[in-house]
Motif scaffolding. Structure first.
Motif, PDB file in Angstrom:
ATOM      1  N   ALA A 292      13.702 -23.306  -4.571  1.00 55.69           N
ATOM      2  CA  ALA A 292      13.275 -24.256  -5.614  1.00 55.69           C
ATOM      3  C   ALA A 292      13.077 -23.542  -6.954  1.00 55.69           C
ATOM      4  O   ALA A 292      13.446 -24.081  -8.010  1.00 55.69           O
ATOM      5  N   TRP A 293      12.512 -22.337  -6.911  1.00 55.31           N
ATOM      6  CA  TRP A 293      12.278 -21.591  -8.162  1.00 55.31           C
ATOM      7  C   TRP A 293      13.598 -21.236  -8.849  1.00 55.31           C
ATOM      8  O   TRP A 293      13.713 -21.326 -10.071  1.00 55.31           O
ATOM      9  N   LEU A 294      14.571 -20.807  -8.063  1.00 52.95           N
ATOM     10  CA  LEU A 294      15.855 -20.430  -8.671  1.00 52.95           C
ATOM     11  C   LEU A 294      16.597 -21.660  -9.194  1.00 52.95           C
ATOM     12  O   LEU A 294      17.281 -21.601 -10.224  1.00 52.95           O
ATOM     13  N   LYS A 295      16.432 -22.801  -8.511  1.00 52.53           N
ATOM     14  CA  LYS A 295      16.977 -24.070  -9.029  1.00 52.53           C
ATOM     15  C   LYS A 295      16.335 -24.371 -10.375  1.00 52.53           C
ATOM     16  O   LYS A 295      17.005 -24.753 -11.335  1.00 52.53           O
ATOM     17  N   ASP A 296      15.030 -24.216 -10.423  1.00 53.64           N
ATOM     18  CA  ASP A 296      14.279 -24.476 -11.649  1.00 53.64           C
ATOM     19  C   ASP A 296      14.740 -23.565 -12.787  1.00 53.64           C
ATOM     20  O   ASP A 296      14.705 -23.943 -13.959  1.00 53.64           O
ATOM     21  N   ALA A 451       6.413 -13.142  -3.182  1.00 45.94           N
ATOM     22  CA  ALA A 451       6.620 -14.592  -3.306  1.00 45.94           C
ATOM     23  C   ALA A 451       5.348 -15.395  -3.118  1.00 45.94           C
ATOM     24  O   ALA A 451       5.325 -16.591  -3.373  1.00 45.94           O
ATOM     25  N   GLY A 452       4.291 -14.765  -2.639  1.00 50.91           N
ATOM     26  CA  GLY A 452       3.064 -15.498  -2.365  1.00 50.91           C
ATOM     27  C   GLY A 452       2.371 -14.919  -1.146  1.00 50.91           C
ATOM     28  O   GLY A 452       2.746 -13.854  -0.641  1.00 50.91           O
ATOM     29  N   LEU A 453       1.344 -15.630  -0.666  1.00 55.01           N
ATOM     30  CA  LEU A 453       0.563 -15.169   0.486  1.00 55.01           C
ATOM     31  C   LEU A 453       0.760 -16.119   1.656  1.00 55.01           C
ATOM     32  O   LEU A 453       0.969 -17.319   1.464  1.00 55.01           O
ATOM     33  N   ASN A 454       0.679 -15.575   2.860  1.00 57.46           N
ATOM     34  CA  ASN A 454       0.757 -16.458   4.031  1.00 57.46           C
ATOM     35  C   ASN A 454      -0.633 -16.992   4.360  1.00 57.46           C
ATOM     36  O   ASN A 454      -1.606 -16.736   3.636  1.00 57.46           O
ATOM     37  N   ARG A 455      -0.749 -17.727   5.457  1.00 58.51           N
ATOM     38  CA  ARG A 455      -2.042 -18.371   5.766  1.00 58.51           C
ATOM     39  C   ARG A 455      -3.142 -17.341   6.071  1.00 58.51           C
ATOM     40  O   ARG A 455      -4.328 -17.669   6.027  1.00 58.51           O
ATOM     41  N   GLU A 456      -2.737 -16.106   6.391  1.00 54.42           N
ATOM     42  CA  GLU A 456      -3.746 -15.063   6.644  1.00 54.42           C
ATOM     43  C   GLU A 456      -4.098 -14.287   5.376  1.00 54.42           C
ATOM     44  O   GLU A 456      -4.820 -13.296   5.423  1.00 54.42           O
ATOM     45  N   VAL A 474      20.846  -8.788  -9.784  1.00 49.94           N
ATOM     46  CA  VAL A 474      19.731  -8.758  -8.818  1.00 49.94           C
ATOM     47  C   VAL A 474      18.388  -8.745  -9.559  1.00 49.94           C
ATOM     48  O   VAL A 474      17.470  -9.503  -9.226  1.00 49.94           O
ATOM     49  N   LEU A 475      18.283  -7.900 -10.590  1.00 49.55           N
ATOM     50  CA  LEU A 475      17.032  -7.815 -11.363  1.00 49.55           C
ATOM     51  C   LEU A 475      16.729  -9.143 -12.063  1.00 49.55           C
ATOM     52  O   LEU A 475      15.581  -9.592 -12.096  1.00 49.55           O
ATOM     53  N   ASN A 476      17.775  -9.784 -12.595  1.00 51.48           N
ATOM     54  CA  ASN A 476      17.565 -11.045 -13.304  1.00 51.48           C
ATOM     55  C   ASN A 476      17.095 -12.151 -12.364  1.00 51.48           C
ATOM     56  O   ASN A 476      16.178 -12.910 -12.689  1.00 51.48           O
ATOM     57  N   ALA A 477      17.713 -12.232 -11.178  1.00 56.19           N
ATOM     58  CA  ALA A 477      17.266 -13.226 -10.192  1.00 56.19           C
ATOM     59  C   ALA A 477      15.840 -12.897  -9.736  1.00 56.19           C
ATOM     60  O   ALA A 477      15.007 -13.793  -9.551  1.00 56.19           O
ATOM     61  N   GLY A 478      15.573 -11.600  -9.573  1.00 51.53           N
ATOM     62  CA  GLY A 478      14.213 -11.166  -9.222  1.00 51.53           C
ATOM     63  C   GLY A 478      13.203 -11.575 -10.286  1.00 51.53           C
ATOM     64  O   GLY A 478      12.096 -12.028  -9.983  1.00 51.53           O
ATOM     65  N   LEU A 479      13.597 -11.443 -11.551  1.00 52.19           N
ATOM     66  CA  LEU A 479      12.707 -11.824 -12.658  1.00 52.19           C
ATOM     67  C   LEU A 479      12.459 -13.335 -12.652  1.00 52.19           C
ATOM     68  O   LEU A 479      11.316 -13.785 -12.857  1.00 52.19           O
ATOM     69  N   ALA A 480      13.509 -14.120 -12.392  1.00 53.06           N
ATOM     70  CA  ALA A 480      13.346 -15.582 -12.326  1.00 53.06           C
ATOM     71  C   ALA A 480      12.341 -15.955 -11.235  1.00 53.06           C
ATOM     72  O   ALA A 480      11.481 -16.835 -11.429  1.00 53.06           O
ATOM     73  N   LEU A 481      12.421 -15.272 -10.087  1.00 53.88           N
ATOM     74  CA  LEU A 481      11.462 -15.522  -9.001  1.00 53.88           C
ATOM     75  C   LEU A 481      10.052 -15.095  -9.420  1.00 53.88           C
ATOM     76  O   LEU A 481       9.076 -15.824  -9.200  1.00 53.88           O
ATOM     77  N   GLU A 482       9.973 -13.904 -10.003  1.00 53.47           N
ATOM     78  CA  GLU A 482       8.661 -13.356 -10.404  1.00 53.47           C
ATOM     79  C   GLU A 482       7.967 -14.286 -11.403  1.00 53.47           C
ATOM     80  O   GLU A 482       6.755 -14.544 -11.295  1.00 53.47           O
ATOM     81  N   ARG A 484       8.226 -17.436 -11.741  1.00 50.13           N
ATOM     82  CA  ARG A 484       7.780 -18.695 -11.144  1.00 50.13           C
ATOM     83  C   ARG A 484       6.763 -18.492 -10.026  1.00 50.13           C
ATOM     84  O   ARG A 484       5.899 -19.338  -9.812  1.00 50.13           O
ATOM     85  N   ALA A 485       6.866 -17.406  -9.306  1.00 48.38           N
ATOM     86  CA  ALA A 485       5.895 -17.147  -8.229  1.00 48.38           C
ATOM     87  C   ALA A 485       4.514 -16.850  -8.815  1.00 48.38           C
ATOM     88  O   ALA A 485       3.489 -17.130  -8.187  1.00 48.38           O
TER      89      ALA A 485
END
Length: 495
Positions: A292-296, A451-456, A474-482, A484-485
């Motif tokens: 969803a983040w990369l779509k965004d 990307a975030g934390l799990n339930r623990e 790769v770095l650019n896609a990583g930045l897009a995730l970073e 938004r996360a």
């Protein structure tokens, strides 16, 4: 002012250059953190506070003279103890090399010192980089600074083999660290500790002076707390080296300057084979979030197929041990490192005694597997077949990249597990590398971003895999995730 130890590579570099603080002040702050956490986390095999101060003083003197400070000017880093450092003990976390002080510097570490970085110390790892939990080190387990939020106090694995690097980063003992990745050893520990790490294209960083595990797979890369910091450090580490026959003779791009989180016009491949049965619910959700983040960010999502994925792990665990059994034959008690010479022993006895005492159980296991698959009756049945499958896996990626620019997948099949949980089941431990190994076999650049934390309450990582030589993508896609996360969680201090 923000504590100096909360700052990343770019902030330290710019702050030192701008005169907001001195490089010596930064080095002192991190040296203090290293000393305070050593007993609890065991992230360093040896600390070198004097080296960090020495480099910082040189940077401050340069600034006073009005000279340029270099890409890593004033940034103290942790050095994985797989990189040879001149006159500083280099052990690969093994008794075999305890006390070994190389009289040369690895190409990667020399490039970092030339760029203005200083060394806080040599980071702990799995012995000879063989492991996924940092439990195989002769110098004891590295402990993750993270804890589960269930009120329990179980010590968690920081991932492996670069577990000292990931633990030190998450605990703010260093702003960046070197890692090496043979089958996921930068990406999986980064995912386990909420940090960022990139394995560049095979050959991008020199292997000269790095203790060898599996020479056709080993690749050095940076680990830090942001995509930008990884880009800066990778620029300093990368480049052609005539001393490494597998080194890429290509110019080093200015990755930092070209960073962009805009994914418009880019296609992101989602490999259907990675949606394995029984995939951890939280891991699956974080993968959906990443899509969803990369779509965004403007990307188009396409389903791709990597049909030979299911063979990647067995292929890796034939090729890597085979190369290890060959590489580790040099540790014979004759030239350097440990020598165990029982009374009345002949040369053969000395070899046997030295290796029995010097290598840990996991290293011995992999040497035995490797020697077996290379032996006369089994070479064609195992090793030759594995090399053929490796070629098919590389072809899968080549076909997939005709449909997409980068691939998005989870970094690891779970969040960090407790120390001791998988020790008695090597197969379960090896399965930790299931998402990371294919990119290694194909020699492709791949990165893990938190990307975030799990339930623990434990970090999960997302992995971006790119085409050969396309670290920028790769770095650019990583930045897009970073972006938004918005991952800002850090472990609560208990050490």
């Amino acid at each position: 002012m923000t504590e100096l130890t909360e700052l990343g590579v770019a902030q330290i570099r710019d702050g030192v250059a701008g005169g907001d603080f001195t490089a010596v002040e930064v080095a002192q702050a991190f040296n203090a953190n290293v000393a305070a956490a050593q007993e609890a986390l065991n992230a360093f095999i040896i600390a070198t506070p004097e080296k960090a101060i020495e480099a910082a003083q040189a940077t401050d003197a340069k600034r006073a003279r009005g000279e340029a400070l270099g890409k890593m000017g004033g940034v103290p880093i942790g050095m994985k103890d797989l990189f040879a450092t001149f006159d500083v003990q280099t052990t690969a976390a093994s008794h075999m090399l305890e006390g070994f002080k190389p009289q040369y510097e690895s190409t990667v570490s020399q490039k970092l010192w030339d760029a203005g970085a200083g060394m806080l110390g040599k980071l702990n790892l799995d012995q000879f980089a063989m492991g996924s939990s940092n439990e195989t080190s002769y110098f004891g387990n590295v402990i993750s600074p993270w804890k589960r939020n269930d009120g329990g106090n179980a010590a968690l694995a920081p991932g492996g083999s670069s577990g000292g690097s990931s633990s030190a980063l998450a605990a703010r003992l260093c702003p960046a660290a070197t890692g090496t990745d043979t089958g996921g050893s930068i990406r999986q520990p980064a995912a386990f500790t909420g940090t960022t790490g990139i394995k560049p294209t095979y050959g991008r960083c020199s292997r000269w002076g790095v203790v060898a595990f599996a020479s056709s797979l080993d690749q050095a890369g940076p680990m830090a707390r942001s995509v930008q910091d990884c880009a800066i450090m990778l620029e300093a580490m990368a480049g052609f080296d005539a001393k490494d026959s597998t080194s890429l003779d290509l110019p080093v791009p200015n990755w930092e300057a070209a960073l962009s989180g805009d994914m418009k016009g880019k296609k992101v491949g989602i490999p259907k084979e990675y949606r394995v049965d029984g995939l951890d619910e939280d891991v699956s959700k974080s993968w959906d979030d990443g899509i969803a983040w990369l779509k965004d960010a403007g990307a188009e999502i396409v389903e791709i197929s990597l049909p030979h994925t299911k063979y990647a792990l067995p292929t890796y665990y034939i090729i890597a041990p085979a190369e290890a059994s060959s590489n580790l034959a040099r540790y014979d008690g004759v030239r350097y490192g440990l020598r165990d010479l029982p009374d009345g022993a002949n040369l053969q006895d000395m070899y046997a005694a030295t290796r029995a005492a010097g290598f840990g159980p996991e290293v011995k296991r992999r040497i035995l597997i490797g020697t077996y698959v290379l032996s006369a009756g089994f070479y064609d049945a195992y090793y030759t077949q594995a090399q053929k499958v490796r070629a098919l896996i590389a072809q899968d990626f080549a076909k997939a990249f005709e449909q997409c620019d980068v691939i998005l997948a989870p970094t690891a099949p779970s969040a960090a597990f407790g120390l001791g949980e998988n020790v008695d089941d090597p197969l379960k431990m090896y399965l930790n590398d299931v998402f990371a190994v294919p990119a290694s076999l194909a020699g492709l650049p791949a990165m893990s971003v938190p990307a975030g934390l799990n339930r623990e309450g434990l970090p999960l990582g997302l992995q971006v895999i790119g085409k050969a030589f396309d670290e920028q993508g790769v770095l650019n896609a990583g930045l897009a995730l970073e972006q938004r996360a918005q991952f800002s969680a850090k472990p609560e201090k208990w050490w």
